[in-house]
Design an enzyme around this catalytic site. Structure first.
Site, mmCIF file in Angstrom:
data_model
loop_
_atom_site.group_PDB
_atom_site.id
_atom_site.type_symbol
_atom_site.label_atom_id
_atom_site.label_comp_id
_atom_site.label_asym_id
_atom_site.label_seq_id
_atom_site.Cartn_x
_atom_site.Cartn_y
_atom_site.Cartn_z
ATOM 1 N N GLU A 1 -4.627 5.071 -4.092
ATOM 2 C CA GLU A 1 -5.167 3.677 -4.339
ATOM 3 C C GLU A 1 -4.036 2.831 -4.649
ATOM 4 O O GLU A 1 -3.093 2.967 -5.237
ATOM 5 C CB GLU A 1 -5.792 3.920 -5.907
ATOM 6 C CG GLU A 1 -7.172 4.606 -6.057
ATOM 7 C CD GLU A 1 -8.183 3.670 -5.684
ATOM 8 O OE1 GLU A 1 -8.188 2.619 -5.507
ATOM 9 O OE2 GLU A 1 -9.558 4.171 -5.468
ATOM 10 N N HIS B 1 -13.694 1.480 2.144
ATOM 11 C CA HIS B 1 -14.391 0.239 1.242
ATOM 12 C C HIS B 1 -13.720 -1.183 1.811
ATOM 13 O O HIS B 1 -12.634 -1.343 1.685
ATOM 14 C CB HIS B 1 -13.969 0.479 0.002
ATOM 15 C CG HIS B 1 -14.675 1.557 -0.812
ATOM 16 N ND1 HIS B 1 -14.067 2.229 -1.834
ATOM 17 C CD2 HIS B 1 -15.684 2.119 -0.527
ATOM 18 C CE1 HIS B 1 -14.918 3.149 -2.448
ATOM 19 N NE2 HIS B 1 -15.978 3.114 -1.503
ATOM 20 N N GLU C 1 -11.361 -3.799 0.526
ATOM 21 C CA GLU C 1 -9.760 -3.645 0.084
ATOM 22 C C GLU C 1 -9.111 -3.713 1.160
ATOM 23 O O GLU C 1 -8.532 -2.890 1.785
ATOM 24 C CB GLU C 1 -9.922 -1.850 -0.357
ATOM 25 C CG GLU C 1 -10.838 -1.554 -1.470
ATOM 26 C CD GLU C 1 -11.132 -0.053 -1.843
ATOM 27 O OE1 GLU C 1 -10.474 0.767 -1.240
ATOM 28 O OE2 GLU C 1 -11.936 -0.066 -2.669
ATOM 29 N N HIS D 1 -7.260 3.730 -0.405
ATOM 30 C CA HIS D 1 -8.080 2.752 -1.047
ATOM 31 C C HIS D 1 -7.179 1.891 -1.623
ATOM 32 O O HIS D 1 -5.919 2.160 -1.593
ATOM 33 C CB HIS D 1 -9.063 3.589 -2.067
ATOM 34 C CG HIS D 1 -10.242 4.223 -1.607
ATOM 35 N ND1 HIS D 1 -11.358 4.028 -1.466
ATOM 36 C CD2 HIS D 1 -10.011 5.297 -0.825
ATOM 37 C CE1 HIS D 1 -12.461 4.894 -0.739
ATOM 38 N NE2 HIS D 1 -11.444 5.850 -0.496
ATOM 39 N N ARG E 1 -18.331 -4.198 -0.487
ATOM 40 C CA ARG E 1 -17.550 -2.891 -0.327
ATOM 41 C C ARG E 1 -18.333 -1.715 0.508
ATOM 42 O O ARG E 1 -17.644 -0.920 1.091
ATOM 43 C CB ARG E 1 -17.674 -2.102 -1.899
ATOM 44 C CG ARG E 1 -17.586 -0.648 -2.082
ATOM 45 C CD ARG E 1 -17.858 -0.532 -3.640
ATOM 46 N NE ARG E 1 -17.738 0.967 -3.971
ATOM 47 C CZ ARG E 1 -16.894 1.473 -4.709
ATOM 48 N NH1 ARG E 1 -15.861 1.048 -4.912
ATOM 49 N NH2 ARG E 1 -16.973 2.709 -5.006
#
Lengths: 305, 98
Positions: free
Chosen positions: A266, A65, A68, A192, A123
Site C-alpha cells: 500500500e 484498483h 489508486e 495498491h 475502484r
C-alpha cells in the site's frame, strides 16, 4: 521514453503508447504480452523483461484498483527503471540475469479509463451486475482464496463486492490463467495505495502461513530499505493482522498456488490526499518503492525454490 | 463526468470495538451512498469515508450522537480533482524536453 513525463498522471492511451515505445526501444529485453481482455474488451498487457530463455518469473502488478493512480504511475516508472538499470546496476543486472520480471501496469483498464472520463473515485471493474443497478466487482475480493468469507461484501453496491463467483472477472481470470500456464513464478507483488504498508498472506484467515518468519523478516528488511531514501514510515505484517480481514484477495491465492514470496504494497500517503496524491509525489513514491521491491527481488533470486 | 462538489472525506477515529461495530453499521447503509476508503476494522486503524454532500448531515449526526471522534480529511473533493485535472492538462501543452 526519455521524454515521457514520469512526474505526471497519464491516460490509458498514453500508457499504452509508452509501453509500445519501451518495447520498440528495447526489443531484446522487453516484450509486450497480451494475457486477455477486460470486460469492455480492452487488452490486458503485461511487459515481460527477460534477458534469456526459460527463466523463473517475478510478477509485479499495479492498478487493480483503478482510482489508486499513483500505482499505475509508479508502474510506468518501474518499467523505465528496469531498462535503465539492466547492464548498469550490478545488483539489478544479477536479478534480471536470473529471473524474468512480469509487469502489469494497468490491471483494471476499464476502471482506469472510467476514472479519467467519468468518476475519478471509481475502484472496481466495470462489469454490470445482473439484477442490480450497481456496477462492478472488487477485483481484490474475487480470487479463489477464502472466496465469499468475511471481509468481502455480497452486495453489488458495495466497494468490496466480491462478485458472483471466484475469478468471475476477466481481469482476474486472465492473471490466474497466465500464472498457471507459466508455472514457474517465484515472487508476486500486487501494488495498491494508500496507507504505507507491506503485507504478506493471509487476509482471509488468522492462520499464519508456513513461511511467516521468513516473509516477516523479509518485509522488515524491505521497508527498512524503502525508508532509507526519504524516511517514509511503513507498517508490515500479514494482511489480517496489519489492516483487516479480507477474503478473496490476490496474494492469498498466489501464495496458495505455491508462490512463496507473495506480497502486497500500500503506497503513499497516510490520509492527507488519499487517492488524489499530487503528481509531484509520483517519482519519490516510485523511487522508494523500488528499493523495497529490490530487497524482495534479491531475496527471491538468492532463494529460488 | 460525475461531480463531487460539496463532498468531503472524513477521517474517523474509533475508540473501541463498540464504535467499530457502529461504524460497520454505518457503512452498510446503502442509502447514504458512502464510499469507504478505509474500512472500520480495529480501533487502532483510522476509518476514511467519502461522504456525498447529501449525506453529510446524516453522517455527522450519527457520529456526534455516538461520540465518535472524526475530522475532515479532504474538505472539497471536487476542488482536488479539478486541481489534478488542471495539472494534467497544463503539462500536455509543455514542449517535450529535448
Amino acid at each position: 521514453t526519455d521524454n515521457f513525463d514520469y512526474a505526471q498522471y497519464h491516460t490509458l492511451d498514453e500508457i499504452n503508447a509508452f509501453m509500445d515505445m519501451l518495447v520498440a526501444e528495447n526489443p531484446n529485453l522487453v516484450t509486450k504480452l497480451r494475457i486477455g481482455s477486460s470486460y469492455e474488451q480492452r487488452p490486458l498487457y503485461v511487459l515481460k523483461f527477460s534477458s534469456g530463455p526459460n527463466r523463473p518469473g517475478f510478477w509485479i502488478d499495479t492498478g487493480i484498483h483503478s482510482r489508486e493512480w499513483v500505482t499505475q504511475a509508479a508502474g510506468i516508472w518501474f518499467a523505465k527503471k528496469i531498462v535503465i538499470d539492466y547492464g548498469r546496476n550490478q545488483a539489478f543486472t544479477a536479478i534480471l540475469n536470473k529471473m524474468d520480471i512480469l509487469l502489469e501496469i494497468v490491471t483494471n483498464p476499464d476502471g482506469y479509463h472510467y476514472t479519467h472520463t467519468t468518476n475519478r473515485m471509481w475502484r472496481k471493474t466495470r462489469k454490470p451486475n445482473p439484477g442490480s443497478s450497481c456496477v462492478g466487482v472488487d477485483p481484490n475480493r474475487n480470487w479463489d482464496a477464502g472466496f465469499g468469507g468475511p471481509g468481502a461484501s455480497s452486495n453489488p453496491c458495495m466497494e468490496t463486492y466480491r462478485g458472483p463467483s471466484a475469478h468471475s472477472e476477466s481481469e482476474v481470470k486472465s492473471i490466474v490463467d497466465y500464472v498457471k500456464s507459466h508455472g514457474n513464478i517465484k515472487g508476486f507483488i500486487s501494488i495498491h495505495s494508500y496507507s504505507q504498508m507491506l503485507m504478506y498472506p493471509y487476509g482471509y484467515t488468522k492462520t499464519p502461513v508456513p513461511n511467516q518468519p521468513e516473509l516477516h523478516d523479509l518485509a522488515r528488511r524491505a521497508i527498512a530499505n524503502l525508508a532509507s531514501l526519504y524516511g517514509t514510515k511503513y507498517t508490515y505484517g500479514s494482511i489480517i493482522t496489519t489492516i483487516y480481514q479480507a477474503s478473496g484477495g490476490t496474494i492469498d491465492w498466489t501464495y496458495d498456488q505455491g508462490i512463496k514470496y507473495s506480497y502486497t504494497f500500500e503506497l503513499r500517503d497516510t490520509g492527507r490526499y488519499g487517492f488524489l496524491l499530487p503528481a509531484n509525489q509520483i517519482i519519490p513514491t516510485a523511487q522508494e518503492t523500488w528499493l523495497g521491491l529490490m530487497t524482495i527481488m534479491q531475496h527471491t533470486k538468492d532463494n529460488l525454490y | 463526468l460525475k461531480a463531487f462538489e460539496g463532498d468531503k472525506v472524513l477521517r474517523i477515529l474509533a475508540k473501541n470495538e463498540d464504535q467499530i461495530s457502529l461504524l460497520q453499521d454505518l457503512t452498510e447503509m446503502d442509502q447514504l451512498q458512502l464510499d469507504i476508503w478505509k474500512e472500520p476494522t480495529h480501533p487502532t486503524l483510522p476509518v476514511d469515508i467519502h461522504v456525498p454532500f447529501e449525506s453529510l448531515q446524516s453522517v455527522k449526526a450519527f457520529l456526534e450522537a455516538n461520540e465518535i471522534e472524526h475530522y475532515i480529511m479532504i474538505n472539497d473533493l471536487q476542488a482536488l480533482i479539478d486541481e489534478e485535472r488542471h495539472e494534467m492538462q497544463s503539462t500536455r501543452f509543455i514542449e517535450p524536453r529535448n
